[in-house]
Design a protein around this motif. Structure first.
Motif: not given
Length: 162
Positions: A4-10, A112-118
């Protein structure tokens, strides 16, 4: 069982690193099987994100190529021009086994843009209730995408909603 591929954006450039620490802790407790993982961190003022592969997870050469192609398609194609984009588009078919299509690429690119992470986790088995409970301690984040069934993805998003 399939991966399973899970992508979490912080919501901060450091958030995904904290999420990775939680995931590694869960793996040590045998509650989460991480096949591989990668982090994308995009500090304010930078033109492109920084990618980190395999921090404390299994991984290997194949996964390095997988993450490289995936992140190239998501983050670097817009900077490299149409000809390179067409070539990468042809390669994106390699992601089909993981439920990764153009919708996925666009969704991650848009969020997922400037100022974030994933945090990108390629998982095997997981003790879902314990994983959800542990991630409640993570900095604020949202589930961007998984290749779970729609019903399971909805449950996961509900569980992680802040």
């Amino acid at each position: 069982m399939a991966s399973t591929l899970v992508v979490l954006k912080f919501h901060t450039p450091e958030g995904a690193s904290k999420g990775m620490e939680i995931a590694i802790g869960l793996q040590k407790q045998h509650l989460l099987e991480i096949e591989d993982a990668a982090i994308v961190s995009w500090p304010e003022g930078k033109k492109k994100p920084k990618t980190i592969h395999g921090q404390g997870a299994c991984g290997g050469a194949w996964y390095g190529a997988f993450w490289g192609m995936l992140f190239g398609c998501i983050f670097f194609v817009p900077f490299l021009g149409a000809a390179f984009g067409a070539a990468m588009g042809a390669l994106s078919g390699a992601f089909a086994d993981y439920g990764i299509g153009n919708d996925f690429l666009e969704k991650v690119r848009g969020q997922v843009t400037e100022g974030t992470s994933a945090l990108f986790l390629l998982n095997g088995q997981a003790t879902t209730d314990r994983v959800v409970e542990a991630f409640k301690e993570a900095p604020e984040f949202e589930v961007i995408s998984t290749n779970l069934s729609h019903e399971d993805e909805a449950k996961l998003k509900d569980a992680f909603a802040h």
